[in-house]
Design a protein around this motif. Sequence first.
Motif, PDB file in Angstrom:
ATOM      1  N   ALA A 110       1.056  -1.472  -0.505  1.00 13.85           N
ATOM      2  CA  ALA A 110       0.208  -0.044   0.020  1.00 13.85           C
ATOM      3  C   ALA A 110       1.128   1.555   0.213  1.00 13.85           C
ATOM      4  O   ALA A 110       0.484   2.557  -1.051  1.00 13.85           O
ATOM      5  CB  ALA A 110      -1.030  -0.466   1.161  1.00 13.85           C
ATOM      6  N   TYR A 111       2.106   1.163   1.208  1.00 16.53           N
ATOM      7  CA  TYR A 111       2.971   1.893   1.066  1.00 16.53           C
ATOM      8  C   TYR A 111       3.796   2.686  -0.396  1.00 16.53           C
ATOM      9  O   TYR A 111       3.974   3.510  -0.813  1.00 16.53           O
ATOM     10  CB  TYR A 111       4.124   2.092   2.099  1.00 16.53           C
ATOM     11  N   ALA A 112       3.838   2.060  -1.039  1.00 15.30           N
ATOM     12  CA  ALA A 112       4.254   1.369  -2.703  1.00 15.30           C
ATOM     13  C   ALA A 112       4.083   2.348  -3.522  1.00 15.30           C
ATOM     14  O   ALA A 112       4.028   2.882  -4.696  1.00 15.30           O
ATOM     15  CB  ALA A 112       5.436   0.124  -3.093  1.00 15.30           C
ATOM     16  N   SER A 113       2.320   1.745  -3.764  1.00 17.72           N
ATOM     17  CA  SER A 113       0.933   2.501  -4.223  1.00 17.72           C
ATOM     18  C   SER A 113       0.890   3.929  -3.920  1.00 17.72           C
ATOM     19  O   SER A 113       0.654   4.035  -5.226  1.00 17.72           O
ATOM     20  CB  SER A 113      -0.510   1.402  -3.983  1.00 17.72           C
ATOM     21  N   LYS A 114       0.918   4.233  -3.275  1.00 12.58           N
ATOM     22  CA  LYS A 114       0.731   6.058  -3.344  1.00 12.58           C
ATOM     23  C   LYS A 114       2.242   5.965  -3.125  1.00 12.58           C
ATOM     24  O   LYS A 114       2.017   7.371  -3.870  1.00 12.58           O
ATOM     25  CB  LYS A 114       1.247   6.265  -1.383  1.00 12.58           C
ATOM     26  N   LYS A 115       3.472   5.724  -3.723  1.00 14.49           N
ATOM     27  CA  LYS A 115       4.123   5.927  -4.276  1.00 14.49           C
ATOM     28  C   LYS A 115       4.314   6.268  -5.781  1.00 14.49           C
ATOM     29  O   LYS A 115       5.238   6.404  -6.743  1.00 14.49           O
ATOM     30  CB  LYS A 115       5.689   5.939  -4.298  1.00 14.49           C
ATOM     31  N   GLY A 116       3.556   4.898  -6.349  1.00 13.53           N
ATOM     32  CA  GLY A 116       3.443   5.373  -7.732  1.00 13.53           C
ATOM     33  C   GLY A 116       4.161   4.325  -8.149  1.00 13.53           C
ATOM     34  O   GLY A 116       4.495   4.019 -10.035  1.00 13.53           O
ATOM     35  N   ILE A 117       4.490   3.416  -6.933  1.00 13.89           N
ATOM     36  CA  ILE A 117       5.438   2.266  -7.757  1.00 13.89           C
ATOM     37  C   ILE A 117       4.274   0.691  -7.690  1.00 13.89           C
ATOM     38  O   ILE A 117       3.500   0.197  -6.617  1.00 13.89           O
ATOM     39  CB  ILE A 117       6.170   1.861  -6.477  1.00 13.89           C
ATOM     40  N   ASP A 118       4.490  -0.466  -8.710  1.00 14.67           N
ATOM     41  CA  ASP A 118       3.328  -1.260  -8.844  1.00 14.67           C
ATOM     42  C   ASP A 118       4.606  -2.566  -8.071  1.00 14.67           C
ATOM     43  O   ASP A 118       5.505  -2.672  -8.278  1.00 14.67           O
ATOM     44  CB  ASP A 118       3.073  -1.584 -10.274  1.00 14.67           C
ATOM     45  N   PHE A 119       3.486  -3.393  -7.714  1.00  9.20           N
ATOM     46  CA  PHE A 119       4.200  -4.400  -7.139  1.00  9.20           C
ATOM     47  C   PHE A 119       3.670  -6.038  -7.867  1.00  9.20           C
ATOM     48  O   PHE A 119       2.381  -6.136  -7.943  1.00  9.20           O
ATOM     49  CB  PHE A 119       3.945  -4.955  -5.436  1.00  9.20           C
ATOM     50  N   ILE A 120       4.731  -7.064  -7.811  1.00  9.76           N
ATOM     51  CA  ILE A 120       4.160  -8.346  -8.592  1.00  9.76           C
ATOM     52  C   ILE A 120       5.320  -9.152  -7.157  1.00  9.76           C
ATOM     53  O   ILE A 120       6.568  -8.829  -6.848  1.00  9.76           O
ATOM     54  CB  ILE A 120       4.965  -8.557 -10.588  1.00  9.76           C
ATOM     55  N   ILE A 121       4.694 -10.249  -6.954  1.00 15.41           N
ATOM     56  CA  ILE A 121       4.952 -11.180  -5.604  1.00 15.41           C
ATOM     57  C   ILE A 121       4.932 -12.447  -6.359  1.00 15.41           C
ATOM     58  O   ILE A 121       3.967 -12.737  -6.889  1.00 15.41           O
ATOM     59  CB  ILE A 121       3.680 -10.863  -4.631  1.00 15.41           C
ATOM     60  N   CYS A 122       6.083 -12.825  -5.960  1.00 13.17           N
ATOM     61  CA  CYS A 122       6.343 -14.530  -6.378  1.00 13.17           C
ATOM     62  C   CYS A 122       6.483 -15.008  -5.094  1.00 13.17           C
ATOM     63  O   CYS A 122       7.380 -14.488  -4.561  1.00 13.17           O
ATOM     64  CB  CYS A 122       6.871 -14.340  -7.189  1.00 13.17           C
ATOM     65  N   ASP A 123       5.634 -15.107  -4.410  1.00 11.12           N
ATOM     66  CA  ASP A 123       6.149 -15.502  -2.894  1.00 11.12           C
ATOM     67  C   ASP A 123       5.285 -17.802  -2.879  1.00 11.12           C
ATOM     68  O   ASP A 123       4.767 -18.137  -4.126  1.00 11.12           O
ATOM     69  CB  ASP A 123       4.729 -14.982  -1.605  1.00 11.12           C
ATOM     70  N   HIS A 124       6.120 -17.892  -2.056  1.00 10.09           N
ATOM     71  CA  HIS A 124       5.364 -19.496  -1.827  1.00 10.09           C
ATOM     72  C   HIS A 124       4.897 -19.557  -0.532  1.00 10.09           C
ATOM     73  O   HIS A 124       4.759 -21.179   0.263  1.00 10.09           O
ATOM     74  CB  HIS A 124       5.979 -20.612  -2.217  1.00 10.09           C
ATOM     75  N   HIS A 125       5.122 -18.569   0.758  1.00 13.30           N
ATOM     76  CA  HIS A 125       4.892 -19.038   2.093  1.00 13.30           C
ATOM     77  C   HIS A 125       3.281 -19.165   1.864  1.00 13.30           C
ATOM     78  O   HIS A 125       1.907 -18.348   1.235  1.00 13.30           O
ATOM     79  CB  HIS A 125       5.445 -18.155   2.962  1.00 13.30           C
ATOM     80  N   ARG A 126       2.702 -19.139   3.134  1.00 18.45           N
ATOM     81  CA  ARG A 126       1.195 -19.375   3.319  1.00 18.45           C
ATOM     82  C   ARG A 126       1.360 -17.879   3.595  1.00 18.45           C
ATOM     83  O   ARG A 126       1.408 -16.942   4.383  1.00 18.45           O
ATOM     84  CB  ARG A 126       1.105 -19.847   5.116  1.00 18.45           C
ATOM     85  N   PRO A 127      -0.247 -17.402   3.139  1.00 23.52           N
ATOM     86  CA  PRO A 127      -0.567 -16.697   3.125  1.00 23.52           C
ATOM     87  C   PRO A 127      -1.782 -16.115   3.887  1.00 23.52           C
ATOM     88  O   PRO A 127      -1.711 -16.981   5.124  1.00 23.52           O
ATOM     89  CB  PRO A 127      -2.466 -16.204   1.867  1.00 23.52           C
ATOM     90  N   GLY A 128      -1.971 -14.550   4.864  1.00 23.07           N
ATOM     91  CA  GLY A 128      -2.956 -14.522   6.146  1.00 23.07           C
ATOM     92  C   GLY A 128      -4.321 -14.671   5.344  1.00 23.07           C
ATOM     93  O   GLY A 128      -4.959 -14.970   4.345  1.00 23.07           O
ATOM     94  N   ASN A 129      -4.842 -13.924   6.202  1.00 25.97           N
ATOM     95  CA  ASN A 129      -6.259 -13.908   5.968  1.00 25.97           C
ATOM     96  C   ASN A 129      -6.905 -13.068   4.478  1.00 25.97           C
ATOM     97  O   ASN A 129      -7.879 -12.498   4.237  1.00 25.97           O
ATOM     98  CB  ASN A 129      -7.363 -13.414   7.122  1.00 25.97           C
ATOM     99  N   GLU A 130      -5.756 -11.646   4.433  1.00 22.69           N
ATOM    100  CA  GLU A 130      -5.762 -11.095   3.865  1.00 22.69           C
ATOM    101  C   GLU A 130      -4.061 -11.139   2.262  1.00 22.69           C
ATOM    102  O   GLU A 130      -3.668 -11.351   2.910  1.00 22.69           O
ATOM    103  CB  GLU A 130      -5.469  -9.455   4.389  1.00 22.69           C
ATOM    104  N   ILE A 131      -4.679 -10.563   0.922  1.00 28.08           N
ATOM    105  CA  ILE A 131      -3.590 -10.969  -0.198  1.00 28.08           C
ATOM    106  C   ILE A 131      -3.693  -9.463   0.026  1.00 28.08           C
ATOM    107  O   ILE A 131      -4.315  -8.874  -0.145  1.00 28.08           O
ATOM    108  CB  ILE A 131      -4.524 -11.507  -1.141  1.00 28.08           C
ATOM    109  N   PRO A 132      -1.822  -8.753  -0.074  1.00 28.30           N
ATOM    110  CA  PRO A 132      -2.020  -7.425  -0.754  1.00 28.30           C
ATOM    111  C   PRO A 132      -2.609  -7.177  -2.006  1.00 28.30           C
ATOM    112  O   PRO A 132      -2.728  -7.943  -2.715  1.00 28.30           O
ATOM    113  CB  PRO A 132      -0.281  -7.927  -0.747  1.00 28.30           C
ATOM    114  N   LYS A 133      -2.537  -5.746  -1.469  1.00 26.57           N
ATOM    115  CA  LYS A 133      -3.288  -5.253  -3.451  1.00 26.57           C
ATOM    116  C   LYS A 133      -2.421  -5.254  -4.330  1.00 26.57           C
ATOM    117  O   LYS A 133      -1.677  -3.839  -4.569  1.00 26.57           O
ATOM    118  CB  LYS A 133      -3.907  -4.565  -2.911  1.00 26.57           C
TER     119      LYS A 133
END
Length: 566
Positions: free
Chosen positions: A151-174
């Motif tokens: 969310a912090y990056a998004s405010k700065k106009g930076i997009d994220f692509i996440i490649c992970d294999h750990h267990r997610p929490g209840n919410e997925i990052p936007k």
Amino acid sequence: MRWTFKPEPNKIITSNLAQELGVDYSIAKLLVQRGIETFEQAKKFFRPDLNNLHNPYLMKDMDKAVERIEKAIENGENILIFGDYDVDGTTSVSLMASYLKTIHPNVATYIPDRYDEGYGISYQGIDYAEDNGITLIIALDCGIKAIDKVAYASKKGIDFIICDHHRPGNEIPKAVAVLDPKRADCEYPYKELCGCGVGFKLIQALAEKRGQTIDDLVEYLDLVAVAIAADIVPITGENRILAYYGLQIINQSPRTGIKAMIHQVKKEELTITDVVFIIAPRINAAGRIKHGNYAVELLTELDFETAVNFAAEIEQNNTDRKELDKIITYEALQQIEETDEQQNFSTVVYSENWHKGVIGIVASRLIETYYKPTLVFTKSGDKLAASARSVKGFDIYEALEACSEFIEQFGGHKYAAGLTIKEENYLNFKQKFEEIVKNTLPEELRTPEISIDAEISLSEITPKFFRIINQLGPFGPQNMKPTFCSTGLRDNGYGRKVGADEIHLKLNIFEGSNQTTYNAIGFRMGDKIDLVQHGKPFKAAYNIDENHWNGNTSLQLLLKDLQEDI
């Protein structure tokens, strides 16, 4: 040691398979235990094929990830490859950066500092991206819980692509795309990829767009194999295919950095076990002692002489790591005795002076002495950081979830995790964790287990038998090197303790009336010499291995345990 035997498979299926394949019944039994019941399944297992890898677009958000990267390439955007500082993270970053640089010039890498930034995506990393005009971050082996940072990056106009294999929490990052086969809404057929494996699926999808085939990506599989081995993920399904071909690349035409490390240790051919104990610790040592960037520099270096210099530095880091590990393990064992906690159900120790880079290794060492779920804490900034390691069958991630009221943040797997807490919560956390383990760790899991595949006669051990067993590899979780047991054994009278401190056991074993002897070595088993003296019968649990000595090669038993045979 607690010996358990794998369930006896269906005898008709096993006999039929033995006949179809033209192998011994005991070999067919090993295959059926691994879920291989037909000739076709056996053919696939013995001949891993890259064409059997799943379509990368079956992974949730893969189309979005590829679309965003293609857009960045088209617009000439700056892309940052961000990854964790361990082996899986640094190999992932090296993999993604190596591939993207073949199609796009504006690619930078970032590994967070283990001490200043800690695990996962960091605010400092995002600020670095902003300062350098970067508009897309591809995060590997981390990020599935980085809600606030994305969310912090998004405010700065930076997009994220996440490649992970750990267990997610209840919410997925936007994020623009979140690639993680463990997402509840992801229908990707294979769930056990490591972070580098998920990264490989992304470059597979990108390559497909460019008309490239899997054959064009084989050169990257040395990195994937190293990550699979180091991250202790199951070597089944896709992981087995990737590890199989990656190991071939490591032994035939490795990238310059891996070649330089092999050159440093002077070993001709590496097995997956060698990757775990030779390559992985050296890559890890960079992030533990200095900075993970050194590992990425080594793994992406193209000039051999420069790579050899990097490898020599990392070799020194590894030597320093070993010394720290030895000292801290000694101090931790002393602490357990001084606080009279040997009988606890868990091990939780802390010193503010312990080096954060080796506490995970120390946790594993403590399990060798006190077989129980273990956490090793040290000071990290104004908080305490810990590495957690578990015993077979116990989910330490779930245990930590049950203590979450005292935890600031945590992440990881069933058997290994990391966490941070406030210093004032240490004693409360320790008490709660002990309570959880006491109430949820079954009695039988409190003793180390040797899982035995089959009981065999020593006479079955032939060079052909050994060759076929080796074809079951690469070995790892859920496809371990077969463990056998034999009974009615005796030593021929020349058994002795060996090694500088006489801590190892060397035997010449025979069985029943068959006087053929078999060499056997038991590391750290010197204290069992009394079991085998004076012609006493005993039983042994062992792997079959090769012994190379003075230019000669012979089969030997690698002992795992000995017991009196009554």
